[in-house]
Design a protein around this motif. Structure first.
Motif, mmCIF file in Angstrom:
data_model
loop_
_atom_site.group_PDB
_atom_site.id
_atom_site.type_symbol
_atom_site.label_atom_id
_atom_site.label_comp_id
_atom_site.label_asym_id
_atom_site.label_seq_id
_atom_site.Cartn_x
_atom_site.Cartn_y
_atom_site.Cartn_z
ATOM 1 N N ALA A 131 -17.849 9.331 29.920
ATOM 2 C CA ALA A 131 -17.727 9.343 28.463
ATOM 3 C C ALA A 131 -19.088 9.463 27.789
ATOM 4 C CB ALA A 131 -17.018 8.068 28.002
ATOM 5 N N ASP A 132 -20.159 9.139 28.527
ATOM 6 C CA ASP A 132 -21.521 9.278 28.012
ATOM 7 C C ASP A 132 -22.058 10.693 28.190
ATOM 8 O OD1 ASP A 132 -21.715 9.302 30.765
ATOM 9 O OD2 ASP A 132 -22.934 7.484 30.906
ATOM 10 N N ASN A 133 -21.188 11.626 28.652
ATOM 11 C CA ASN A 133 -21.529 13.026 28.903
ATOM 12 C C ASN A 133 -22.538 13.214 30.024
ATOM 13 O OD1 ASN A 133 -19.819 14.189 26.898
ATOM 14 N ND2 ASN A 133 -21.284 13.546 25.332
ATOM 15 N N LEU A 134 -22.780 12.191 30.803
ATOM 16 C CA LEU A 134 -23.624 12.318 31.985
ATOM 17 C C LEU A 134 -22.755 12.712 33.174
ATOM 18 C CD1 LEU A 134 -25.999 9.235 31.554
ATOM 19 C CD2 LEU A 134 -26.395 11.624 30.899
ATOM 20 N N ILE A 135 -23.369 13.380 34.135
ATOM 21 C CA ILE A 135 -22.661 13.878 35.314
ATOM 22 C C ILE A 135 -22.956 12.959 36.490
ATOM 23 C CG2 ILE A 135 -22.328 15.849 36.850
ATOM 24 C CD1 ILE A 135 -23.506 17.613 34.582
ATOM 25 N N TYR A 136 -21.895 12.447 37.106
ATOM 26 C CA TYR A 136 -22.010 11.538 38.249
ATOM 27 C C TYR A 136 -21.612 12.308 39.508
ATOM 28 C CZ TYR A 136 -22.277 7.795 34.760
ATOM 29 O OH TYR A 136 -22.657 6.985 33.708
ATOM 30 N N VAL A 137 -22.467 12.254 40.527
ATOM 31 C CA VAL A 137 -22.251 13.025 41.747
ATOM 32 C C VAL A 137 -22.482 12.125 42.953
ATOM 33 C CG1 VAL A 137 -23.036 14.986 43.151
ATOM 34 C CG2 VAL A 137 -23.008 15.171 40.647
ATOM 35 N N SER A 138 -21.526 12.122 43.900
ATOM 36 C CA SER A 138 -21.772 11.412 45.157
ATOM 37 C C SER A 138 -22.473 12.367 46.117
ATOM 38 C CB SER A 138 -20.469 10.885 45.758
ATOM 39 O OG SER A 138 -19.599 11.938 46.084
ATOM 40 N N ASP A 139 -23.454 11.821 46.847
ATOM 41 C CA ASP A 139 -24.322 12.619 47.711
ATOM 42 C C ASP A 139 -24.331 12.011 49.106
ATOM 43 O OD1 ASP A 139 -26.460 13.934 48.972
ATOM 44 O OD2 ASP A 139 -27.973 12.727 47.918
ATOM 45 N N VAL A 140 -23.692 12.719 50.081
ATOM 46 C CA VAL A 140 -23.671 12.185 51.440
ATOM 47 C C VAL A 140 -24.939 12.530 52.211
ATOM 48 C CG1 VAL A 140 -21.152 12.167 51.575
ATOM 49 C CG2 VAL A 140 -22.405 14.204 52.336
ATOM 50 N N GLY A 141 -25.787 13.364 51.636
ATOM 51 C CA GLY A 141 -27.075 13.621 52.276
ATOM 52 C C GLY A 141 -27.969 12.401 52.247
ATOM 53 N N ASN A 142 -27.916 11.667 51.120
ATOM 54 C CA ASN A 142 -28.741 10.466 50.953
ATOM 55 C C ASN A 142 -27.916 9.197 50.826
ATOM 56 O OD1 ASN A 142 -31.668 11.616 50.449
ATOM 57 N ND2 ASN A 142 -30.267 12.943 49.311
ATOM 58 N N GLN A 143 -26.578 9.324 50.870
ATOM 59 C CA GLN A 143 -25.651 8.193 50.750
ATOM 60 C C GLN A 143 -25.856 7.432 49.433
ATOM 61 O OE1 GLN A 143 -23.353 8.115 52.951
ATOM 62 N NE2 GLN A 143 -24.252 9.311 54.593
ATOM 63 N N VAL A 144 -25.888 8.194 48.336
ATOM 64 C CA VAL A 144 -26.095 7.603 47.018
ATOM 65 C C VAL A 144 -25.149 8.245 46.008
ATOM 66 C CG1 VAL A 144 -28.538 7.081 47.448
ATOM 67 C CG2 VAL A 144 -27.916 9.272 46.394
ATOM 68 N N VAL A 145 -25.118 7.669 44.803
ATOM 69 C CA VAL A 145 -24.484 8.288 43.648
ATOM 70 C C VAL A 145 -25.587 8.672 42.673
ATOM 71 C CG1 VAL A 145 -23.001 7.927 41.635
ATOM 72 C CG2 VAL A 145 -22.286 7.092 43.892
ATOM 73 N N LEU A 146 -25.614 9.955 42.279
ATOM 74 C CA LEU A 146 -26.600 10.469 41.337
ATOM 75 C C LEU A 146 -26.036 10.432 39.924
ATOM 76 C CD1 LEU A 146 -27.451 13.747 43.296
ATOM 77 C CD2 LEU A 146 -28.603 11.535 43.529
ATOM 78 N N VAL A 147 -26.918 10.221 38.953
ATOM 79 C CA VAL A 147 -26.547 10.318 37.544
ATOM 80 C C VAL A 147 -27.470 11.352 36.920
ATOM 81 C CG1 VAL A 147 -26.190 9.084 35.383
ATOM 82 C CG2 VAL A 147 -25.905 7.877 37.563
ATOM 83 N N MET A 148 -26.877 12.428 36.369
ATOM 84 C CA MET A 148 -27.661 13.546 35.849
ATOM 85 C C MET A 148 -27.291 13.841 34.398
ATOM 86 S SD MET A 148 -27.317 16.202 39.062
ATOM 87 C CE MET A 148 -25.746 16.793 38.439
ATOM 88 N N ASP A 149 -28.185 14.526 33.695
ATOM 89 C CA ASP A 149 -27.827 15.048 32.383
ATOM 90 C C ASP A 149 -27.189 16.419 32.559
ATOM 91 O OD1 ASP A 149 -29.887 16.910 32.741
ATOM 92 O OD2 ASP A 149 -31.256 15.889 31.384
ATOM 93 N N SER A 150 -26.803 17.065 31.457
ATOM 94 C CA SER A 150 -26.059 18.320 31.542
ATOM 95 C C SER A 150 -26.882 19.466 32.113
ATOM 96 C CB SER A 150 -25.519 18.706 30.164
ATOM 97 O OG SER A 150 -26.598 18.838 29.242
ATOM 98 N N SER A 151 -28.197 19.335 32.110
ATOM 99 C CA SER A 151 -29.051 20.378 32.680
ATOM 100 C C SER A 151 -29.237 20.217 34.187
ATOM 101 C CB SER A 151 -30.421 20.372 31.997
ATOM 102 O OG SER A 151 -31.165 19.223 32.375
#
Length: 345
Positions: free
Chosen positions: A185-205
């Motif tokens: 809802a904050d317009n941020l993009i959440y991505v799970s990453d199995v390369g590093n075993q983390v969850v990333l939080v990114m902006d629209s770019s």
């Protein structure tokens, strides 16, 4: 003359005292019986506390199947069908299905009619998808990219293109391999990453603002996070697949609690993947190895579970992806049966 004065007049003192004592005891018993009857009649059965028994939601029923089949064509041999679908997401108009076995995305109407194919010749292993703000995001861990399509199916600039994670320690991490994507809802993009075993939080770019997790089995750590869901209030739910649990975090990535499926008749989760949460807090989870769809309340108590291995409607053969639409319908990718099963109330 009252009853008490009558007793005082005709009964001697010693016997009178005994009689009054007996009458008093009879009166107390009568009051007790009447009180119990009134409470039972007017108050009803007391509700057990949440830690003992939860209010059970109704089990959804099978509605229909999306597989590209028509009266003239067969899904296995048709370009309109599915092969090994792993993910599904919806917009107000379309149902998008990761046709993973054919390295493309199939687009259907909400009643299952085929519309078009996206990403053919560009995708390799579409594993997870989400639709937000007139864009379709497709996570492809084999190509190590997060693809973006506009609502006409035209490919936009991809995100996370074979990019290494810059760790907070200053060192370079592994190449990011996205396995889930959601827009909060904050317009941020959440991505799970199995390369590093983390969850990333990114902006629209695609700029990485922060990440949380890391490899491990303790609270807040992951072993192959394969799905995630960001609810409206900001809580982040992550299918920590190889640890057999759902982990819940706040918006900043602080661990809150976990669900492992042990509080229910179906037993612990085997391999949780597809994940979605309703506005009322019901948590839907696809459990791959038990071939089932499960539902939990916010405290982690099982509300219901259904499925089982098979090809009949309502059964699954290695289900994987999951999404909900605004009408409350539940879409589940049934990988080995080459279809999407749709359920509702």
């Amino acid at each position: 003359m009252t009853f008490s004065r009558f007793v005082l007049k005709i009964v001697p003192n010693r016997k009178r005292n005994r009689l009054l004592a007996v009458l008093f005891l009879v009166l107390l018993v009568a009051i007790g019986i009447c009180g119990y009857w009134w409470m039972k009649t007017h108050m009803g059965r007391q509700v057990a506390p949440l830690t003992v028994e939860t209010v059970k939601a109704g089990v959804p029923r099978y509605l229909y199947t999306i597989d590209g089949k028509t009266e003239e064509t067969d899904a296995i041999n048709s370009g309109k069908g599915l092969m090994g679908p792993l993910a599904v997401t919806v917009s107000s108009d379309y149902v998008f299905v990761a046709d993973t076995g054919r390295s493309q995305v199939q687009v259907y109407s909400h009643d299952g009619e085929w519309i078009s194919t996206w990403g053919k010749g560009k995708l390799n292993y579409p594993f997870a998808m989400t639709y937000a703000d007139r864009r379709l995001y497709v996570a492809d861990p084999n190509l190590m990219e997060l693809f973006v399509f506009d609502d006409r199916g035209d490919m936009q600039k991809s995100l996370l293109n074979k990019q290494r994670l810059q760790l907070t320690s200053g060192k370079q991490g592994e190449i990011i391999r996205p396995t889930a994507v959601q827009v909060g809802a904050d317009n941020l993009i959440y991505v799970s990453d199995v390369g590093n075993q983390v969850v990333l939080v990114m902006d629209s770019s695609g700029k990485i603002l922060r990440y949380f997790g890391g490899s491990g089995t303790t609270e807040g750590k992951f072993q192959y996070p394969n799905a995630l869901y960001v609810e409206k209030k900001g809580k982040v739910y992550v299918s920590d697949s190889n640890n057999g649990r759902i982990q819940i975090f706040d918006q900043k990535g602080q661990f809150l609690y976990m669900i492992n499926g042990s509080q229910g008749k179906s037993g612990p989760l085997a391999l949780p993947r597809g994940l979605a949460v309703t506005d009322s807090g019901i948590i839907f989870v696809v459990d791959v190895f038990s071939h089932s769809l499960r539902a939990y309340d916010e405290a982690g108590f099982e509300l219901w579970s259904f499925g089982g291995n098979g090809s009949d409607h309502g059964r699954f053969d290695f289900p994987n992806g999951l999404c909900l639409d605004s009408g409350g319908r539940i879409y589940v990718t049934d990988r080995e049966n080459n279809r999407v099963e749709v359920f509702g109330y």
